[in-house]
Each structure stands twice: as structure tokens, then as C-alpha cells.
Design a protein around this motif. Structure first.
Motif, PDB file in Angstrom:
ATOM      1  N   ILE A 182       0.964  -1.067  -0.070  1.00 57.60           N
ATOM      2  CA  ILE A 182      -0.115  -0.030  -0.110  1.00 57.60           C
ATOM      3  C   ILE A 182       0.951   1.260   0.096  1.00 57.60           C
ATOM      4  CG2 ILE A 182      -1.810   1.330   1.204  1.00 57.60           C
ATOM      5  CD1 ILE A 182      -2.696  -1.173   2.290  1.00 57.60           C
ATOM      6  N   GLY A 183       0.683   2.087  -1.008  1.00 53.94           N
ATOM      7  CA  GLY A 183       1.448   3.337  -0.969  1.00 53.94           C
ATOM      8  C   GLY A 183       0.789   4.658  -0.965  1.00 53.94           C
ATOM      9  N   ARG A 184       1.223   5.485  -0.522  1.00 56.58           N
ATOM     10  CA  ARG A 184       0.707   6.979  -0.828  1.00 56.58           C
ATOM     11  C   ARG A 184       1.797   7.948  -0.957  1.00 56.58           C
ATOM     12  NH1 ARG A 184      -4.321   8.242   3.021  1.00 56.58           N
ATOM     13  NH2 ARG A 184      -5.407   9.621   1.655  1.00 56.58           N
TER      14      ARG A 184
ATOM     15  N   GLU B 117      -3.810   3.273   8.024  1.00 56.97           N
ATOM     16  CA  GLU B 117      -5.207   3.587   7.711  1.00 56.97           C
ATOM     17  C   GLU B 117      -5.345   4.009   6.274  1.00 56.97           C
ATOM     18  OE1 GLU B 117      -7.176   6.249  10.296  1.00 56.97           O
ATOM     19  OE2 GLU B 117      -6.527   5.065  12.042  1.00 56.97           O
ATOM     20  N   PHE B 118      -6.154   3.593   5.640  1.00 60.24           N
ATOM     21  CA  PHE B 118      -6.364   3.450   4.047  1.00 60.24           C
ATOM     22  C   PHE B 118      -7.861   3.920   3.643  1.00 60.24           C
ATOM     23  CE2 PHE B 118      -6.072  -0.980   4.403  1.00 60.24           C
ATOM     24  CZ  PHE B 118      -7.295  -1.305   3.971  1.00 60.24           C
ATOM     25  N   PRO B 119      -8.078   4.623   2.589  1.00 61.21           N
ATOM     26  CA  PRO B 119      -9.367   4.913   2.246  1.00 61.21           C
ATOM     27  C   PRO B 119     -10.116   3.403   1.990  1.00 61.21           C
ATOM     28  CG  PRO B 119      -8.251   6.391   1.151  1.00 61.21           C
ATOM     29  CD  PRO B 119      -7.412   5.494   1.614  1.00 61.21           C
TER      30      PRO B 119
ATOM     31  N   VAL C   2       6.190   3.822   0.056  1.00 58.48           N
ATOM     32  CA  VAL C   2       5.474   2.715   0.565  1.00 58.48           C
ATOM     33  C   VAL C   2       4.941   2.639   1.961  1.00 58.48           C
ATOM     34  CG1 VAL C   2       5.463   0.036   0.707  1.00 58.48           C
ATOM     35  CG2 VAL C   2       6.693   1.388  -1.081  1.00 58.48           C
ATOM     36  N   CYS C   3       3.763   2.658   2.249  1.00 54.07           N
ATOM     37  CA  CYS C   3       3.096   2.539   3.707  1.00 54.07           C
ATOM     38  C   CYS C   3       3.191   1.282   4.255  1.00 54.07           C
ATOM     39  CB  CYS C   3       1.804   3.169   3.534  1.00 54.07           C
ATOM     40  SG  CYS C   3       1.886   4.938   2.957  1.00 54.07           S
ATOM     41  N   VAL C   4       3.034   0.185   3.682  1.00 56.90           N
ATOM     42  CA  VAL C   4       2.889  -0.907   4.410  1.00 56.90           C
ATOM     43  C   VAL C   4       3.233  -2.105   3.196  1.00 56.90           C
ATOM     44  CG1 VAL C   4       0.431  -1.237   3.948  1.00 56.90           C
ATOM     45  CG2 VAL C   4       1.647  -2.581   5.812  1.00 56.90           C
ATOM     46  N   GLN C   5       3.798  -3.286   3.799  1.00 49.19           N
ATOM     47  CA  GLN C   5       4.016  -4.043   2.661  1.00 49.19           C
ATOM     48  C   GLN C   5       3.703  -5.702   3.268  1.00 49.19           C
ATOM     49  OE1 GLN C   5       7.865  -3.816   0.749  1.00 49.19           O
ATOM     50  NE2 GLN C   5       8.931  -4.797   2.626  1.00 49.19           N
TER      51      GLN C   5
END
Length: 399
Positions: free
Chosen positions: A216-218, A321-323, A222-225
Motif C-alpha cells: 500500500i503506497g501513498r 489507515e487507507f481509504p 510505501v506505507c505497508v507491505q
């Protein structure tokens, strides 16, 4: 004069070495490619460590032969299994209200780098998720803005030292003494999604033969893998087991799949009769072997449901936290070539799912996303002017 660079990418079943350069209209030109099948990795371990060096050497030699040039420096994409991601929220005071400089941005990133001395790990990429100023509004480019403080959410990507040591030893056997490591997850996100899409949040599952990398990236980070041991080979194995055929024949059958086929559907009497496909056909020993569409599709759907449970569990355990509406983008050769797979996975997850692939002409194949991502990432800067770690950060400041 064009500048060529060489990259090495570890898939779950193949090692790929690319030698390439930047072409017109920001395209990528491949000068040489070397591919070698290998046992892969699982749970952070090589499945055949003894043959790893020879497989790397074979892929390197193949690329060098086709490009007719010797690789002097090798950029290595680090898979999720051998890397980790940490996001740190940091803030520094500027003492007075003034314009923010690139030096301030560098100071912010370094102030949050609490992982540089972590035993067994080395930081390879430091990228911004977003920055904040006095008003706490999120932005992607603070240089030139006026503020009394600079904050942000910064992503730190690290490589496991024993992974780097193993690759360096293998590279030395083919006379490559200089290597540099980059995150494969970060490289894929930068290749497959534009700035605006990443600023909203992206979710990517790279499905290989024996495993899947989920990231998950923003912004530019990269925010989490995550990584789990489900790949396209699970589908082949399920078909081989159910129908008593070899894995090679199961692969042939998998290429015929159309999960949207409904052989039991009969159109209303008012509509014209439809010719429905009820069987898949493959050639076995010069003979045509037929398989019932309903039975084959059911076996494949059961495996996709298992894959969906892996994804669902990873997302529920995610601390970032992601949408909720974020689309799951799928790439890689494990699932992207099966027609109807994305639609069925979307039903299982109750989430929009799309297949994504590189937009490069003649290279638009899902299984090339990781290797092309690493090559594209390296080509974003001038490889003659220092290391990727420093130069890549400056490129982001000007995007």
C-alpha cells in the motif's frame, strides 16, 4: 549518448536481468535481457540456496550476451520477503518563518531515520508519503513554501543484510563488484501509477508463481507491505490434481480459462439462441483432450477464493489507515493473464479490482512490472552522478 543501466529482479520463480536505457517520449529501450528459472523463496529463505549464485550468473550472462556489453554496476530490486517498511511521522523547527530549502527536507528525513543502526538491516530508500507546514495541510512538495516548521510522514525501506551479502557474493563471481539495492515494491508503485493516483493511495498485489507481494503506497512512499505464499502455481496444481493431468498440461488448460463463461445459462425464448462454450480443449500427445467448463471454472474459483482470504486477512491486520474505497490493483504473471479473474476476485473481496501492467510499448505485460519498475526507477536519474540513494531523493523534489 544514451546511458545504459543493468538491473536484477527476483521473481518467485524466475530471475531477470535487464540492460536498458531511456528512449524517446520517456519510453524504455531494452538492450539485453537474461532470464533464469530458479526455485524461488518462501518465508524469507531461499528454496535452493546452493544453486542461487549459478542462476544469477546465468541471467547476467544472458543479458550481457544480448546487449554485447559487460555489466559494471548492478542495481538489485529487493523483494518484500527480504525488506521491510517503516513509516515515521517527524517534525523539525525552522526557528523562524522562512522559505523551505532542499537541505531542510534532507534534515527532516534524516531526523526520522531511527532505523539506520538496526542490527541486520540497512536503509535503502527514504521517501515522503506527505509533508506538512504550519497549517498542517498535507502537500507533496514543500521546497519554496514559507513556514516556521516542517513535518511529514516519511517511509523508510530497509534490506536484510544477509540478502545483500548473498547477492554481492554471486555478483562477484561474474566480476561485478558494484551493486546498489532498491525496493521492488516502491519501484512498481512508481511505474504503474501516476502522481495524482499515488497521492490518493494505491494498493498493489504482485502475484507471482508461488507467492504474492502486497503493498500500500501513498505519495512517493510505501506505507505497508506484506508477502504470503499464494501464487498462480496453486491454480495449476489444483487443476492437475482434479483432472489427473501433468502440471505442464494444467498450465495449457489455465491459458484457456474464461471465468465469465456460464455454460448452464440459457437465454430467454425471445432472444436469439446463443452458442455456449461447454468445454475447454488442450492438445495432449497429439490428441485433443476436453474438460468441462463448469468443473474447471469451479476449481479455479475455489483457489481465487483462497487468495481473497489471504488478501482480506492482510488488509484487516494492516496498521496503516487507507481509504476503504481503495481499488486493489493486481499485476504479475500469476493471475493477470486469466480472463475473468479480476471480476471474480472483486466479488470475493467486495472491492473494486483491476489488472495493471506497464504502459511501455511492446513491454506491456503484467509479469514484467517488477523488473521494468526497477529499471524505470534507476533511469529516473543520471547514473553517472553518484549513488541512487541520494540522487533519487532529489528527483522527487522536482516531480
Amino acid at each position: 549518448m544514451k546511458q545504459s543501466v543493468a538491473i536484477l529482479d527476483f521473481g518467485t520463480s524466475k530471475i531477470t536481468v535487464l540492460i536498458g536505457s531511456r528512449g524517446i517520449n520517456n519510453s524504455i529501450c531494452i538492450d539485453g535481457i537474461g532470464v533464469c528459472e530458479y526455485a524461488g523463496y518462501s518465508r524469507g529463505m531461499w528454496l535452493d540456496a546452493e544453486r542461487l549464485a549459478s542462476c544469477i550468473g546465468h541471467a547476467v550472462a544472458g543479458a550481457e550476451d544480448r546487449a554485447r556489453q559487460k555489466i559494471e554496476k548492478l542495481y538489485v530490486g529487493v523483494p518484500n520477503e527480504f525488506s521491510k517498511c517503516k513509516v515515521n511521522d517527524v517534525c523539525i523547527s525552522l526557528n523562524k518563518k522562512r522559505r523551505i530549502t532542499e537541505q531542510d527536507v534532507d534534515a527532516l528525513r534524516e531526523s526520522g531515520n531511527r532505523f539506520c543502526d538496526e542490527e541486520g538491516w540497512t536503509v535503502i530508500n527514504i521517501q515522503p508519503v506527505f509533508y506538512t507546514l504550519d497549517n498542517e495541510h498535507k502537500l507533496v512538495e514543500p521546497v519554496g513554501m514559507t513556514s516556521t516548521k516542517l513535518g511529514g510522514s516519511i517511509s523508510y525501506m530497509s534490506v536484510r543484510n544477509d540478502f545483500a551479502e548473498t547477492v554481492n557474493s554471486a555478483a562477484a563471481l561474474v566480476d561485478i563488484t558494484e551493486t546498489e539495492f532498491v525496493s521492488s515494491s516502491l519501484a512498481e508503485l512508481l511505474l504503474l501509477f501516476d502522481d495524482c493516483r499515488r497521492d490518493r493511495c494505491v494498493m498493489l498485489a504482485d502475484v507471482g508463481a508461488i507467492g504474492t507481494s502486497l503493498a500500500i503506497g501513498r505519495g512517493d512512499g510505501v506505507c505497508v507491505q506484506n508477502y504470503f505464499a499464494w501464487g498462480g502455481a496453486r491454480i495449476s496444481a489444483a487443476l492437475a490434481d482434479k483432472f489427473g493431468i501433468s502440471l505442464k498440461q494444467a498450465e495449457q488448460l489455465k491459458r484457456k480459462l474464461i471465468l465469465s463463461l456460464e455454460p448452464d445459462y440459457f437465454p430467454p425464448e425471445k432472444e436469439e439462441p446463443a452458442v455456449m462454450q461447454t468445454e475447454y480443449e488442450i492438445e495432449v500427445n497429439s490428441e485433443i483432450k476436453k474438460f468441462d467448463v463448469a468443473e474447471v471454472n469451479l476449481a479455479v474459483r475455489l483457489e481465487i477464493e483462497r487468495f481473497a482470504r489471504y488478501i482480506d486477512k492482510a488488509l484487516k491486520c494492516c496498521e496503516y489507515e487507507f481509504p476503504e474505497y481503495t481499488t486493489l490493483s493486481v499485476t504479475g504473471g500469476g493471475l493477470g493473464t486469466i480472463r475473468g479473474a479480476a471480476e471474480y476476485l472483486a466479488e470475493c473481496l467486495n472491492r473494486e479490482v483491476e489488472i495493471v501492467k506497464p504502459s511501455q510499448p511492446m513491454l506491456d505485460r503484467p509479469h514484467l512490472s517488477s523488473a521494468l519498475g526497477v529499471l524505470n526507477m534507476v533511469l529516473m536519474y543520471n547514473p553517472q552522478n553518484g549513488g541512487l540513494f541520494d540522487r533519487f531523493r532529489r528527483w522527487f523534489a522536482k516531480r
